[in-house]
Each structure stands twice: as structure tokens, then as C-alpha cells.
Design an enzyme around this catalytic site. Structure first.
Site, PDB file in Angstrom:
ATOM      1  N   HIS A  80       0.891  -1.207  -0.178  1.00  0.00           N
ATOM      2  CA  HIS A  80      -0.018  -0.089  -0.092  1.00  0.00           C
ATOM      3  C   HIS A  80       0.888   1.400   0.038  1.00  0.00           C
ATOM      4  O   HIS A  80       0.281   2.292   0.541  1.00  0.00           O
ATOM      5  CB  HIS A  80      -0.945   0.057   1.113  1.00  0.00           C
ATOM      6  CG  HIS A  80      -1.816  -1.329   1.417  1.00  0.00           C
ATOM      7  ND1 HIS A  80      -2.853  -1.548   0.734  1.00  0.00           N
ATOM      8  CD2 HIS A  80      -1.406  -2.342   2.101  1.00  0.00           C
ATOM      9  CE1 HIS A  80      -3.298  -2.684   1.123  1.00  0.00           C
ATOM     10  NE2 HIS A  80      -2.516  -3.356   1.829  1.00  0.00           N
ATOM     11  N   SER A 140      14.598  21.217 -16.752  1.00  0.00           N
ATOM     12  CA  SER A 140      13.487  22.020 -16.839  1.00  0.00           C
ATOM     13  C   SER A 140      13.821  23.696 -17.879  1.00  0.00           C
ATOM     14  O   SER A 140      14.783  23.935 -17.416  1.00  0.00           O
ATOM     15  CB  SER A 140      12.843  22.362 -15.587  1.00  0.00           C
ATOM     16  OG  SER A 140      11.718  23.576 -15.904  1.00  0.00           O
ATOM     17  N   LYS A 157      15.841  21.808 -11.634  1.00  0.00           N
ATOM     18  CA  LYS A 157      15.323  20.403 -11.870  1.00  0.00           C
ATOM     19  C   LYS A 157      16.524  19.236 -12.475  1.00  0.00           C
ATOM     20  O   LYS A 157      17.046  19.870 -13.422  1.00  0.00           O
ATOM     21  CB  LYS A 157      14.224  20.775 -12.437  1.00  0.00           C
ATOM     22  CG  LYS A 157      13.177  21.433 -11.900  1.00  0.00           C
ATOM     23  CD  LYS A 157      12.286  20.415 -10.977  1.00  0.00           C
ATOM     24  CE  LYS A 157      11.142  19.801 -12.015  1.00  0.00           C
ATOM     25  NZ  LYS A 157      10.319  19.008 -11.251  1.00  0.00           N
TER      26      LYS A 157
END
Ligand code: ARG
Length: 462
Positions: A159, A280, A286
């Protein structure tokens, strides 16, 4: 050069140009040119066996076909611009330019229906062999990644919640199993594709004694098809590939998703190599895991091709119908996509760096040793269900105090059960938690060492 049709005889009016564009498959089936020539070379020999060609005819046709292939490879543009309806018409027309009427004789007893089924099987079988080699290469990359980090531990998740700690190698080998099953599926596909439809004619078989088994062997197939109608109607071999490709793409996508998460600063378990990341245009800080994201994303188009072909085949009356021409573009795209994904995945996982200390410290948070504490109580005689409930309460208390289980004082433990003693702390260390799962398939270092050795044997590296 514009080519004559293969079927002009019964037609008075010319083709509507819109229909021609709609109907022609040369723009995409020229990918089958080599296979088509190979099929024709073998068929020329079969016609000699059948007494349709003399030896000289056959030699002339062979020479002509080789020249057609040579020229096509040297000048693919000329093929594309030939205006032929499909690859079969192109080869026949180009051969006629070289050997005249003999080229027309080559179609004796043969239909484009058995021809296209043969070409597609020949072509796909070769590409499947290449993809099998790429997949083997990727399995070796996974094996090497597991072997490089024999002691690293990582939280195992269910999960997407921290569940139990496992060896990193154990985690990687889980993917190894998935990709080994993909290899099985591909081998299965390779076995079923290995049947030669040529000599089935349009639908009902051939009147010429071409020697179908010999023809099949000449083309490298294991056997000749058993039923002429099935031979021209069937595309299950393409579905086999597309299903294999879909499962493989799905596994690559799951692996990619894990590493995208693990590469984020929130996890920071792994670091993607600069060479397979991009930046980016706006945010200077980034570094994005584009290679992984594309590996995740490509699955969509592969599934699409599988569903498209299943849908084309559904409800098709026996035997050949022009709908079958829709089998090619998606199939070819799936072949290219899987080929490219496997090459990319090798590169990505060869170069990824693993941050062992980050993974290890993540296993210290989140009560990953709670199961072990329940097992401790089981060893002292408490039924597991009861132990499970009690440890749940212990975890609640520890999180109130904001401490891990190994730092909760003994008096606290005693408050829950008199079965707890000083020795409980020995059970809670990472080494114990991981090391006690010694049965086959478990994450203990010994079991994983063995699993890795087995894995290497199975992928052909002893
Ligand atoms: N281009 C066709 C295909 O891909 C070749 C077979 C055509 N056969 C026919 N009877 N029209 O299916």
C-alpha cells in the site's frame, strides 16, 4: 515508376485515387521487403521441385530477386515512391523489370494471402529473436545491479506504506522473476510462430507439388501449417507477440515507477545518471527522470496495439479479409517500442546509483520490525492473532512517545505483557529482522545469495 496491378484483369474502370491511398499498404509493409524476397527465393526453389520452373528459370529468378533486394536496400526512397499497392506487388513488378515473364510465373499457386502470412511470420520471428537477446541483456543488468549491493537493505512496501525491511538485492530479484516470465512468454511465442503458411494458396491449398515441408525448412520454419484456411486467416502469432510486449511493458513501467519515486528527494534512495535525465526550461534546479517516465509511459501504446488487433480479429469471417492488413502498423510499432525500451532500460539501470545509507535509515522509521515483535511473543507461547493485537497497542504507545520499538523502555513493554523480557531488544535489530527469513524465497542474506546464484544460472551466467 508506376507499377501495373496484380489483379487488373476483371476491371474496366480505374481506381479512385482516394481509394488507392486508402487501400495501399506499401507505405508501411515495405518493412517486409527482405522477408518477401526470402519467401520468393524459397518459393522459386519449390516451383522447380514442382516442375513449373526449370533450373535455369529458377537461377534467373533468384538472381533477379537478389538484385531487387540490393537495389531496395540501397535506395529505399525508390521503393516508397514506386506507387505499388503493397510490398508483394512491388517485388513482383521490380522482378519483372529484370526477368520479364518469369516474374509472373513466380506467383503460380501462390496468393498474397499465404504470402503475407509467411512474410509477417518470417519478419516477426527474426525481430523476436533480436528482442530475446535484448531481454537477456536486461536480465544480466538486473543481476549485476543486485550483485553490486549484496548488503543494502530497503524498506519493503505494501500500500506504499513501509511494511518490512528487505535486502535491496531481494527486491531487484523480484523484478528478475517478472522479466524471466516475460522471457518464457517470448519463447512460447517463438515456438508458435515457427509454422510456415506458404503453399496454402488463397484459401484451399495448392495443386502444385511444391513440397510444403521442404519449403518450410528452406525458410527456417519448424513445420508447415496443418490447415490452409487457418494459415491465411490466423494472426494469433502477432497477438502472442503483442501480449508478451504488453506484459513486458507493464513490468518495465512498474519498475520505472518505483525508481521515479525512489529518485525523488522525498525518498532519495537512488540517483539517476545525468546522461539519462533532463532539465526544466524554467526551473534551473530540476533534474527530471525522463527516461524512466517514458519507460512508464510507453506501456500505453503497446497495450493499445494489442487491443486494436484483438478488435480487428474479432468477428472476422473465415478466412482472409482486408481488415487483416490493419495488423501491421501497430505490430511494427510495438516491436520498435519494446526494442527501444529494453535498450533504454539497460542504460538506465547500468548507470543508476544506489544510496545505501538512505535506504538503511528509512528502514529505521515506521516500525518495520513490528512483525518481529509479534513473532517474539509467539515464540513465548502466545497465539499469533493475540500477539498481533498486542503489538499493535505497543506500536501505538511508541508512536505517542515518538520512539522506535527498540527505544521503548522495558517497563513500558511489561505493562502490555509479562512475556516481554530484556531479550526482546535482540529481536528488533535490522540484521535479525532480515536475517531470520531464511526459507527459500525469503530475504535472509543466505537465501538471497542462493537466489542470486540461481538467477544467474537461469539467465545463462553461471
Ligand atoms: N497488403 C495485404 C495485407 O497486408 C496483402 C494481402 C492482400 N491479399 C488480398 N487478397 N488482397 O494483408
Amino acid at each position: 515508376m508506376a507499377r501495373k496491378k496484380l489483379w487488373g484483369g476483371r476491371f474496366a474502370a480505374d481506381e479512385d485515387p482516394l481509394f488507392k491511398e486508402f487501400n495501399d499498404s506499401l507505405p508501411f509493409d515495405r518493412e517486409l521487403l527482405e522477408a518477401d524476397v526470402a519467401g520468393s527465393l524459397a518459393y522459386a526453389r519449390a516451383l522447380e521441385r514442382a516442375g513449373v520452373f526449370g533450373r535455369k528459370d529458377r537461377l534467373a529468378v533468384e538472381k533477379g530477386l537478389r538484385a531487387v533486394l540490393d537495389e531496395a536496400l540501397r535506395n529505399p526512397q525508390a521503393v516508397a515512391e514506386s506507387g505499388a499497392e503493397d510490398v508483394h506487388s512491388y517485388v513482383e513488378g521490380a522482378l519483372a523489370d529484370k526477368v520479364g515473364a518469369l516474374a509472373l510465373k513466380l506467383h503460380t499457386g501462390r496468393s498474397r494471402n499465404d504470402q503475407v502470412a509467411t512474410d509477417l511470420r518470417l519478419h516477426l520471428k527474426r525481430r523476436e529473436g533480436e528482442i530475446a537477446a535484448l531481454l537477456d541483456g536486461f536480465l544480466r543488468v538486473l543481476g549485476a545491479l543486485a550483485a553490486r549491493h549484496p548488503h543494502a537493505v530497503i524498506p519493503g512496501y505494501t500500500h506504499l506504506q513501509r511494511a518490512q525491511p528487505v535486502l535491496f538485492a531481494h527486491y531487484i530479484l523480484a523484478y528478475g522473476e517478472m522479466f524471466l516470465r516475460d522471457r518464457d512468454r517470448l519463447r512460447d511465442a517463438l515456438r508458435r510462430i515457427d509454422v510456415c503458411p506458404l503453399g496454402s494458396g488463397a484459401i484451399s491449398g495448392t495443386v502444385y507439388p511444391v513440397g510444403r515441408e521442404e519449403l518450410a525448412r528452406d525458410l527456417g520454419f519448424a513445420s508447415a501449417s496443418a490447415n490452409s484456411m487457418d494459415a491465411v486467416a490466423d494472426r494469433d502469432f502477432a497477438l502472442d507477440f503483442l501480449f508478451f510486449a504488453s506484459a513486458l511493458a507493464m513490468h518495465l513501467s512498474r519498475l520505472a515507477e518505483d525508481f521515479i519515486l525512489y529518485n525523488s528527494s522525498e525518498f532519495a534512495f537512488v540517483q539517476m545518471d545525468d546522461s539519462v535525465s533532463s532539465g526544466s526550461s524554467l526551473m534551473p534546479q530540476k533534474k527530471n527522470p525522463d527516461a524512466l517516465e517514458l519507460l512508464r509511459g510507453k506501456a500505453g501504446r503497446v497495450y493499445g496495439h494489442l487491443v486494436a488487433l484483438l478488435t480487428v480479429l474479432k468477428g472476422l469471417p473465415m478466412t482472409y479479409n482486408k481488415d487483416l492488413q490493419e495488423d501491421k502498423e501497430g505490430l511494427f510499432d510495438a516491436v520498435r517500442t519494446v526494442d527501444q525500451c529494453l535498450r533504454m532500460a539497460c542504460r538506465v539501470f547500468e548507470k543508476v546509483s544506489i544510496r545505501e545509507e538512505r535506504m538503511r535509515s528509512a528502514t529505521a522509521l515506521g516500525y518495520l520490525n513490528a512483525t518481529e515483535l509479534a513473532d517474539y511473543l509467539v515464540a513465548k507461547g502466545m497465539p499469533f492473532r493475540e500477539a498481533h493485537g498486542l503489538v499493535g497497542k505497543v506500536v501505538m504507545r511508541a508512536s505517542e512517545l515518538d520512539v522506535p520499538l527498540e527505544e521503548l523502555p522495558l517497563e513500558e513493554y511489561r505493562g502490555f505483557s509479562p512475556l516481554f523480557g530484556e531479550d526482546l531488544y535482540g529481536c528488533l535489530t535490522l540484521e535479525t529482522v532480515v536475517g531470520r527469513r531464511r526459507e527459500r524465497g525469503g530475504t535472509a542474506p543466505g537465501a538471497v545469495r542462493q537466489a542470486l546464484a540461481q538467477f544467474r544460472k537461469r539467465i545463462g551466467r553461471g
